[in-house]
Design a protein around this motif. Structure first.
Motif, mmCIF file in Angstrom:
data_model
loop_
_atom_site.group_PDB
_atom_site.id
_atom_site.type_symbol
_atom_site.label_atom_id
_atom_site.label_comp_id
_atom_site.label_asym_id
_atom_site.label_seq_id
_atom_site.Cartn_x
_atom_site.Cartn_y
_atom_site.Cartn_z
ATOM 1 N N VAL A 228 -7.647 103.664 3.818
ATOM 2 C CA VAL A 228 -7.955 104.625 5.033
ATOM 3 C C VAL A 228 -8.034 105.925 4.411
ATOM 4 C CG1 VAL A 228 -8.361 105.220 7.152
ATOM 5 C CG2 VAL A 228 -7.162 102.949 7.282
ATOM 6 N N PHE A 229 -9.203 106.773 4.493
ATOM 7 C CA PHE A 229 -8.870 108.013 3.964
ATOM 8 C C PHE A 229 -9.204 108.932 5.042
ATOM 9 C CE2 PHE A 229 -11.905 105.042 1.263
ATOM 10 C CZ PHE A 229 -11.738 105.991 0.160
ATOM 11 N N SER A 230 -8.424 110.317 4.560
ATOM 12 C CA SER A 230 -8.260 111.020 5.911
ATOM 13 C C SER A 230 -9.507 111.280 5.992
ATOM 14 C CB SER A 230 -7.744 112.269 4.421
ATOM 15 O OG SER A 230 -8.536 112.456 3.827
ATOM 16 N N ASP A 235 -15.842 108.542 10.335
ATOM 17 C CA ASP A 235 -15.819 108.949 8.785
ATOM 18 C C ASP A 235 -15.871 108.247 8.320
ATOM 19 O OD1 ASP A 235 -17.449 111.972 9.318
ATOM 20 O OD2 ASP A 235 -15.629 112.970 9.097
ATOM 21 N N ASN A 236 -14.452 107.775 8.280
ATOM 22 C CA ASN A 236 -14.380 105.691 7.691
ATOM 23 C C ASN A 236 -15.282 105.235 7.523
ATOM 24 O OD1 ASN A 236 -11.513 105.993 6.058
ATOM 25 N ND2 ASN A 236 -11.801 107.613 7.420
ATOM 26 N N TYR A 239 -18.453 105.978 5.737
ATOM 27 C CA TYR A 239 -18.577 106.457 4.568
ATOM 28 C C TYR A 239 -18.848 105.279 3.362
ATOM 29 C CZ TYR A 239 -15.772 106.272 0.013
ATOM 30 O OH TYR A 239 -15.347 106.972 -0.580
ATOM 31 N N ARG A 276 -4.041 108.011 4.283
ATOM 32 C CA ARG A 276 -4.602 106.992 4.357
ATOM 33 C C ARG A 276 -4.071 106.458 5.447
ATOM 34 N NH1 ARG A 276 -3.035 104.596 -1.062
ATOM 35 N NH2 ARG A 276 -2.869 106.842 -2.495
ATOM 36 N N GLY A 277 -4.698 106.841 6.068
ATOM 37 C CA GLY A 277 -4.593 105.887 7.964
ATOM 38 C C GLY A 277 -3.054 105.938 8.011
ATOM 39 N N ARG A 285 -4.681 98.777 10.727
ATOM 40 C CA ARG A 285 -4.624 99.164 9.513
ATOM 41 C C ARG A 285 -5.549 98.216 9.100
ATOM 42 N NH1 ARG A 285 -0.192 103.100 8.002
ATOM 43 N NH2 ARG A 285 0.740 101.275 7.406
ATOM 44 N N TYR A 288 -8.383 97.844 11.317
ATOM 45 C CA TYR A 288 -9.354 99.348 10.112
ATOM 46 C C TYR A 288 -9.936 99.519 9.145
ATOM 47 C CZ TYR A 288 -11.087 103.650 10.080
ATOM 48 O OH TYR A 288 -11.340 104.669 10.575
ATOM 49 N N ARG A 289 -9.458 97.563 7.942
ATOM 50 C CA ARG A 289 -9.840 97.755 7.433
ATOM 51 C C ARG A 289 -10.977 96.659 7.637
ATOM 52 N NH1 ARG A 289 -6.002 93.564 3.974
ATOM 53 N NH2 ARG A 289 -6.306 92.457 5.190
ATOM 54 N N ARG A 291 -13.383 97.596 8.579
ATOM 55 C CA ARG A 291 -14.233 98.785 8.594
ATOM 56 C C ARG A 291 -15.341 98.253 7.285
ATOM 57 N NH1 ARG A 291 -10.688 101.442 5.621
ATOM 58 N NH2 ARG A 291 -12.086 101.984 3.801
#
Length: 300
Positions: A228-230, A235-236, A239, A276-277, A285, A288-289, A291
């Protein structure tokens, strides 16, 4: 040293779980001692070079003036002006050498930086578009592996003459022991690696002959790493499709059952998840993956 510190911080829970704090501290101490000794050696050379250059310059000027006195006494054509002019030229010769000696340590450090930079720049690109690659037409989803053989290491083949096919709309599960092969097939389908032999076709088109961008832009790949990006959750999810509207992002999240836990965050889709979440639990996560699946929904 930086690499070991980064590794230790990233694996802090494992370190604590196996009670390795003292051992890791001893390893870090040894690494830091090695760095310190190397730095002291460099500083010693720097401090040795500068006085050496200055002393040689001073001795050169002293010998010049001493010899000039002898020349002036022996040859009337050698005047004081000639000696001063020549001394000025000698001084100008030694000035850049003294400057280099003063900045020796900086020069050596910058040279090491440049070496690392050019190592990265010169790293060959192993997977790239072949000459004459065409654009992949819109994918329907028919996949065929035909006599595929692949190995990460030439001595250890992972796949041997693997052949199978699946039609658009099929759901395929690859099940097996904890050995390479299942994820490798997904990587080959996205052409993260090139085959040793055989072919992978999508809709009858060999993916080796199409551009990587046109191939991967039509895929949604969810690998094992939950990265996961900051930034915000919005936003993620956005992406892979920056022009997606907020309504499209929310609809995609609902489609993968991620909407409920997102709305439980203090700012909903605008919640900052940190690098990195780190604010999310492992289970979140992993959910959330999904995504990546959101990206796929947003694309198609």
């Amino acid at each position: 040293m930086n690499a070991y510190i980064h590794e230790s911080i990233a694996g802090m829970k494992i370190t604590q779980g196996f009670v390795r704090e003292d051992l890791n501290m001893n390893i870090l101490t040894d690494v830091c001692t090695s760095v310190k000794n190397s730095w002291f050696d460099a500083v010693a050379i720097m401090f040795l070079m500068w006085p050496s250059a200055e002393n040689i310059s001073a001795w050169t000027m002293s010998l010049l003036y001493s010899f000039s006195v002898y020349l002036m006494a022996a040859d009337p054509l050698v005047t004081l002006g000639t000696v001063i002019a020549f001394a000025g030229y000698v001084g100008r010769f030694w000035t850049p050498i003294n400057n280099i000696a003063n900045t020796y340590n900086t020069i050596v450090i910058n040279m090491s930086y440049m070496e690392r930079i050019f190592e990265t720049i010169d790293e060959p690109v192993l997977i790239k578009d072949v000459k004459g690659a065409t654009t992949m037409r819109p994918i329907a989803g028919n996949v065929e592996f035909k006599n595929v053989t692949f190995s990460y290491d030439a001595d250890m083949p992972i796949l041997k003459n693997v052949s199978f096919s699946c039609e658009a709309g099929d759901t395929i599960a690859l099940v097996g022991r904890l050995v390479p092969g299942k994820t490798t097939i997904i990587n080959l389908l996205s052409r993260f690696y090139d085959l040793d032999s055989g072919s992978v076709k999508i809709d009858g088109v060999d993916i080796h002959g199409v551009t990587l961008k046109s191939l991967r832009s039509q895929m949604g790949v969810m690998l094992q790493d939950s990265f996961v990006f900051s930034g915000t959750i919005m936003d993620n999810i956005r992406y892979s499709k920056l022009d997606a509207t907020d309504e499209e992002v929310i609809a995609a999240a609902k489609a993968v059952c991620a909407h409920d836990f997102i709305m439980e965050m203090e700012d909903g889709y605008n919640t900052e998840v940190n690098e990195r979440g780190s604010r999310l639990s492992l289970g979140e996560r992993q959910l959330y993956r999904l995504r990546v699946r959101c990206w796929q929904i947003l694309k198609f």
